[in-house]
Structure formats: structure tokens, C-alpha cells
Design a protein around this motif. Structure first.
Motif, PDB file in Angstrom:
ATOM      1  N   GLU A   1       4.771  16.782  24.430  1.00 33.31           N
ATOM      2  CA  GLU A   1       4.219  15.790  23.492  1.00 33.31           C
ATOM      3  C   GLU A   1       2.977  15.130  24.093  1.00 33.31           C
ATOM      4  OE1 GLU A   1       7.502  13.321  22.296  1.00 33.31           O
ATOM      5  OE2 GLU A   1       8.231  14.872  20.912  1.00 33.31           O
ATOM      6  N   ALA A   2       3.040  14.842  25.398  1.00 25.78           N
ATOM      7  CA  ALA A   2       1.875  14.223  26.061  1.00 25.78           C
ATOM      8  C   ALA A   2       0.652  15.134  25.965  1.00 25.78           C
ATOM      9  CB  ALA A   2       2.195  13.920  27.519  1.00 25.78           C
ATOM     10  N   HIS A   3       0.887  16.446  25.859  1.00 23.32           N
ATOM     11  CA  HIS A   3      -0.224  17.399  25.765  1.00 23.32           C
ATOM     12  C   HIS A   3      -0.627  17.677  24.318  1.00 23.32           C
ATOM     13  CE1 HIS A   3      -0.794  18.882  30.023  1.00 23.32           C
ATOM     14  NE2 HIS A   3       0.209  18.039  30.125  1.00 23.32           N
TER      15      HIS A   3
ATOM     16  N   ARG B   1      -0.390  22.492  16.753  1.00 24.41           N
ATOM     17  CA  ARG B   1       0.253  22.689  18.064  1.00 24.41           C
ATOM     18  C   ARG B   1       1.733  22.355  17.918  1.00 24.41           C
ATOM     19  NH1 ARG B   1      -4.801  20.912  18.761  1.00 24.41           N
ATOM     20  NH2 ARG B   1      -6.064  21.803  20.439  1.00 24.41           N
ATOM     21  N   SER B   2       2.580  23.369  17.951  1.00 24.59           N
ATOM     22  CA  SER B   2       3.994  23.112  17.666  1.00 24.59           C
ATOM     23  C   SER B   2       4.874  23.228  18.906  1.00 24.59           C
ATOM     24  CB  SER B   2       4.501  24.081  16.596  1.00 24.59           C
ATOM     25  OG  SER B   2       4.872  25.295  17.188  1.00 24.59           O
ATOM     26  N   ILE B   3       5.963  22.456  18.885  1.00 23.39           N
ATOM     27  CA  ILE B   3       7.043  22.588  19.880  1.00 23.39           C
ATOM     28  C   ILE B   3       8.260  23.031  19.084  1.00 23.39           C
ATOM     29  CG2 ILE B   3       8.526  21.388  21.553  1.00 23.39           C
ATOM     30  CD1 ILE B   3       6.472  19.090  21.586  1.00 23.39           C
TER      31      ILE B   3
ATOM     32  N   ILE C   1      -5.623  28.163  27.481  1.00 28.33           N
ATOM     33  CA  ILE C   1      -5.780  27.197  28.580  1.00 28.33           C
ATOM     34  C   ILE C   1      -4.816  26.026  28.379  1.00 28.33           C
ATOM     35  CG2 ILE C   1      -7.406  25.570  29.643  1.00 28.33           C
ATOM     36  CD1 ILE C   1      -9.649  27.631  28.818  1.00 28.33           C
ATOM     37  N   GLU C   2      -4.749  25.515  27.126  1.00 25.88           N
ATOM     38  CA  GLU C   2      -3.840  24.382  26.861  1.00 25.88           C
ATOM     39  C   GLU C   2      -2.383  24.783  27.036  1.00 25.88           C
ATOM     40  OE1 GLU C   2      -5.406  20.873  24.247  1.00 25.88           O
ATOM     41  OE2 GLU C   2      -5.050  22.607  22.973  1.00 25.88           O
ATOM     42  N   LEU C   3      -2.027  25.987  26.576  1.00 31.50           N
ATOM     43  CA  LEU C   3      -0.629  26.447  26.691  1.00 31.50           C
ATOM     44  C   LEU C   3      -0.211  26.547  28.158  1.00 31.50           C
ATOM     45  CD1 LEU C   3      -0.630  29.328  24.040  1.00 31.50           C
ATOM     46  CD2 LEU C   3       0.651  27.186  23.868  1.00 31.50           C
ATOM     47  N   MET C   4      -1.074  27.155  28.979  1.00 33.92           N
ATOM     48  CA  MET C   4      -0.716  27.349  30.391  1.00 33.92           C
ATOM     49  C   MET C   4      -0.712  26.016  31.128  1.00 33.92           C
ATOM     50  SD  MET C   4      -2.505  30.835  31.651  1.00 33.92           S
ATOM     51  CE  MET C   4      -3.150  31.919  30.423  1.00 33.92           C
ATOM     52  N   THR C   5      -1.666  25.149  30.791  1.00 36.22           N
ATOM     53  CA  THR C   5      -1.728  23.850  31.469  1.00 36.22           C
ATOM     54  C   THR C   5      -0.485  23.026  31.137  1.00 36.22           C
ATOM     55  OG1 THR C   5      -4.123  23.932  31.337  1.00 36.22           O
ATOM     56  CG2 THR C   5      -3.155  21.790  31.795  1.00 36.22           C
TER      57      THR C   5
END
Ligand code: AMP
Length: 424
Positions: free
Chosen positions: A34-36, A115-117, A153-157
Motif C-alpha cells: 500500500e505504501a508503494h 496498481r492492484s494487490i 521497476i515499481e513491481l521489483m522495488t
């Protein structure tokens, strides 16, 4: 005669302490994601059988549990030519197929880049063994609608930050790109018609070794000799430090420089600001799922021979349900393997108290005491005082209760309670 009462094979019950550990890990995963900037969604445990068997789940489709149609007649049963004729629903075997269906259902209500969780149980009719279950939790993040490398990049970070927040060290993210795999095969003289078959064999490298891969390729009538010569280049089997030159060096000459530059840029951005590099190029990383179209990645950890998670770009998949192509990429954490690896601190909390009451205490008195303590922010357990209190105290301590007080017939308010610490 007593019969054994167990959950179905490959499925598990969780006692309170284990459930608590699992929920703790899940809450860390959720809060970091969530923070990301990711948002949690939920989808049903079942999907239409047709959708589960649309060819997007690779080998996992064969492991799907089906749900029989209701009201089947004897005629229906005898006229069916295959088992799929008798089912109309199935339990999801991953969270990606349901996400693609979800996106196709709700696109108009979602942001352009979504961007889903999704954190939930999935079911596969596997042969159960250690670390391999028939019901297990997956924790996925996906970015839908972002064609550029920022998605990877966002997924891996975010995934790396989650592993760190859980206190896991020593992990790396191995990366490759389907385009580089195809480029490697082309440069080694494979026919494009054989790429899929060759990649199925190369995917077994961890299990059967270089010799096994070369032998299997030869058996299939594919140019195993070319790969054998390529394996002999000393640097190819080392997971080299990242960068455009290092990637190019680990591949045969002539592989697409644009794809190499894109992968290098992703790795460098993920490594940015980290003390030690976490991204490593693995020229033989395949990942089984046929739906990946570009970058692919896996979490490697020295204490586990299998990956702790994986993902990649799957630009063609949403289009299968929506009719128009939408770019997408995702990363799935193998929650069960990570939970097994983690050592979590004991969860004793002084906020959890137990009241040991005598048999002659009135229920309203007990309820008033309990309500008073809950109002003070405490977690409260009522226990009837047993003759031998020792086993009960040990059990309470194991469940994280920090202190205990006795309640007698003349106790009137929480001020009368004398708490003694537990478990120390
Ligand atoms: P997959 O969807 O097959 O790529 O799996 C994603 C992640 O889920 C893997 O990296 C594994 O860690 C985990 N996983 C796959 N199958 C199982 C299983 N049968 N039991 C527990 N975890 C699994």
C-alpha cells in the motif's frame, strides 16, 4: 472406533499461534504494498470453467479443481465425452487469470494505470509434498495499463521492500526477458517453430543440469550441440553483476541490443540507492507460463532451491478477455515458502490479560470486569480457575497473554484485580 479426522490432502488447518504468525506476515506485505501505491481488490474463489481453461494458465490449467454442474441427469453423465463437459465452474489456480477477468469487468471504474494487490488462497490438484500444497496463499501485485519499464521497476522495488520489511536477507531478483531468450535461441540456430519446446527443456536447468538439458534437446532433434558450446563459455553460468555490457557478454553475439538496454535500465533503477545490487541477469531464466511477453523475474534465496516468487510482463493476456490489448506486468510472492523461512519474534503482549475466576463469581460481575478492561485497551480472556493452574498458565503464556489476575466472589471492580506477570 476412533476415525482420523483430517483436512483434505494438501490442505491445512492453522492453530491460533500459526494463524497469528501468518496474519502478521500478511499485514506487513499489505502495508508495504500500500505504501508503494497499490490498492487491494478481492475476486471470487471460483471463475467460469471456460475462462480457467482459456489457455492462459499453462500447465496449471491441468491442476484446476472443477465444480460439477448442478442438477445433472444420468443422461448428462453418460453422454459426456470428457470431464470438462460436466463442470461449469472451477477454483482459481492463480490470481492472474481472475485479475484479467476483473479488469475486463471493471475497466471503466479503474484508473488508467491500475496498481492492484490481491492476497488470497488458490487451489491446485498437485501431488502434495513439503512446501507444495493443494491450497496455498499467493500475494500478487500487478500494474495494468503501463507499457513502459516503470511497471517492472515499481513491481521489483515494492517486492524487494516487502522482503526487507519482513527481515529476509540474502535474496536476489533474477531477471531475463523473453525477447532475449528468443534472441539467444535464434543466434544458436534454433527454428522459431521449436522455441517453445526448447524453452520447456531449458527451464529444467536447475533440476537436470547442463548435461541433462543438452541431452534432452538432442533427443528432441534440436541443436543441443550449439547450446553445449555456448554453456562452455565460462561467464555464462555466473549470474553477472548488472549492466548493458555484462548482459551482452552473457549472450551470443547479435541478440537485440534494444531489449538488452531496456533490461539493463530496469535493473539499474531497482538497484539505485541499495547498498549491494539485488538484481542479477540470468540468461537461462525461462518461467513456465506461456503468457509472458517481455521481462520475467524470480526471487532466489540460498536456503530454497525453488523460487520464493516470480512474475513478468504479460501484455497479451487482458486482451483475451477484453478484446483490446492492455499492457500488464505482475509479481507474485510465494507466501507459504516465505512464511516457512521467517523467524518471527514471540508475540507476548502486556496488553493481553487473563482473568481466572472462581466458580461462585456471578456472570454480570465477570462481564463488567471484562468490559472495563477492554475499554482500557486490553485483550481479555476469561478462564475458570482449575485445581491445578500450572498447565493453564503455560498455555496462556504460549498464546501471548502477558498477565493474569484472580477473580473471587467478593471482587467488585477492576481496581480489586491484582495482576501477576506470565511466562517470565
Ligand atoms: P506460479 O503461479 O506457479 O508461478 O507460482 C507462484 C509462486 O507460488 C511460486 O513462486 C511458489 O513460491 C508458490 N507456489 C506455487 N505452487 C505452490 C504450491 N503447490 N504450494 C505452495 N506454494 C506454491
Amino acid at each position: 472406533m476412533a476415525t482420523q479426522v483430517n483436512p483434505p490432502r494438501g490442505m491445512r488447518d492453522f492453530l491460533p499461534a500459526e494463524k497469528k504468525r501468518r496474519e502478521h506476515v500478511l499485514s506487513v506485505i499489505r502495508s508495504v504494498y500500500e505504501a508503494h501505491g497499490f490498492e487491494e481488490i478481492e475476486t471470487p474463489v471460483m471463475e467460469d470453467s471456460e475462462r480457467l481453461h482459456a489457455g492462459l494458465g499453462g500447465d496449471n490449467e491441468k491442476l484446476a479443481f472443477g465444480v460439477m454442474k448442478r442438477g445433472l441427469t444420468a443422461d448428462d453423465l453418460s453422454s459426456a465425452t470428457e470431464s470438462l463437459d460436466l463442470v461449469d465452474l472451477g477454483l482459481r489456480f492463480d490470481l492472474t487469470v481472475p485479475l484479467a477477468r476483473f479488469y475486463a469487468s471493471h475497466r471503466a471504474e479503474l484508473p488508467t494505470v491500475f496498481r492492484s494487490i490481491q492476497i488470497a488462497s488458490v487451489w491446485r490438484a498437485e501431488r502434495p509434498q513439503k512446501g507444495r500444497y493443494r491450497q496455498f496463499i499467493q500475494a500478487d501485485i500487478d500494474i495494468i495499463g503501463e507499457p513502459g519499464a516503470l511497471a517492472e521497476i515499481e513491481l521489483m522495488t515494492a517486492t524487494g521492500a516487502t522482503l526487507s520489511a519482513l527481515g529476509l536477507t540474502g535474496w536476489t531478483i533474477r531477471v531475463n526477458d523473453r525477447r532475449l531468450l528468443f534472441g539467444m535461441l535464434e543466434a544458436l540456430g534454433f527454428d522459431p517453430a521449436d522455441y517453445d519446446s526448447a524453452l520447456i527443456t531449458i527451464d529444467k536447468l536447475d533440476k537436470i543440469g547442463q548435461g541433462g538439458v543438452v541431452a534432452e534437446l538432442r533427443e528432441k532433434g534440436l541443436p543441443g550441440d550449439a547450446l553445449e558450446t555456448f554453456f562452455r563459455r565460462p561467464q555464462t553460468m555466473e549470474f553477472l553483476p548488472f549492466g548493458e555490457r555484462a548482459i551482452a557478454k552473457a549472450l551470443p553475439a547479435g541478440v537485440d541490443p534494444v531489449a538488452i538496454a531496456e533490461l539493463a535500465a530496469i535493473g539499474l533503477a531497482v538497484d539505485e540507492g541499495k547498498g549491494a545490487p539485488v538484481v542479477q541477469f540470468d540468461p537461462f531464466l525461462v518461467r513456465g507460463m506461456g503468457y509472458y511477453t517481455g521481462t520475467i523475474f524470480e526471487i532466489a534465496h540460498p536456503s530454497s532451491t525453488s523460487a520464493l516468487g516470480g512474475g513478468g510482463r504479460y501484455d497479451g493476456m487482458i486482451g483475451r478477455f477484453l478484446g483490446t490489448d492492455v499492457p500488464a506486468a505482475g509479481f507474485s510472492i510465494g507466501f507459504e515458502r516465505i512464511v516457512d523461512l521467517l523467524e518471527l519474534p514471540d508475540d507476548t503482549t502486556t496488553d493481553a490479560v487473563a482473568l481466572l475466576y472462581d466458580a461462585d463469581v456471578e456472570f454480570p460481575t465477570l462481564m463488567a470486569l471484562k468490559a472495563g478492561l477492554i475499554a482500557e485497551g486490553k485483550r481479555v480472556r476469561l478462564e475458570k480457575a482449575p485445581r491445578n493452574v500450572k498447565p493453564l498458565l503455560a498455555q496462556l503464556a504460549a498464546s501471548g497473554y502477558g498477565s493474569v489476575a484472580s477473580v473471587k466472589a467478593d471482587t467488585t471492580g477492576t481496581g480489586d484485580l491484582a495482576f501477576r506477570p506470565l511466562g517470565s
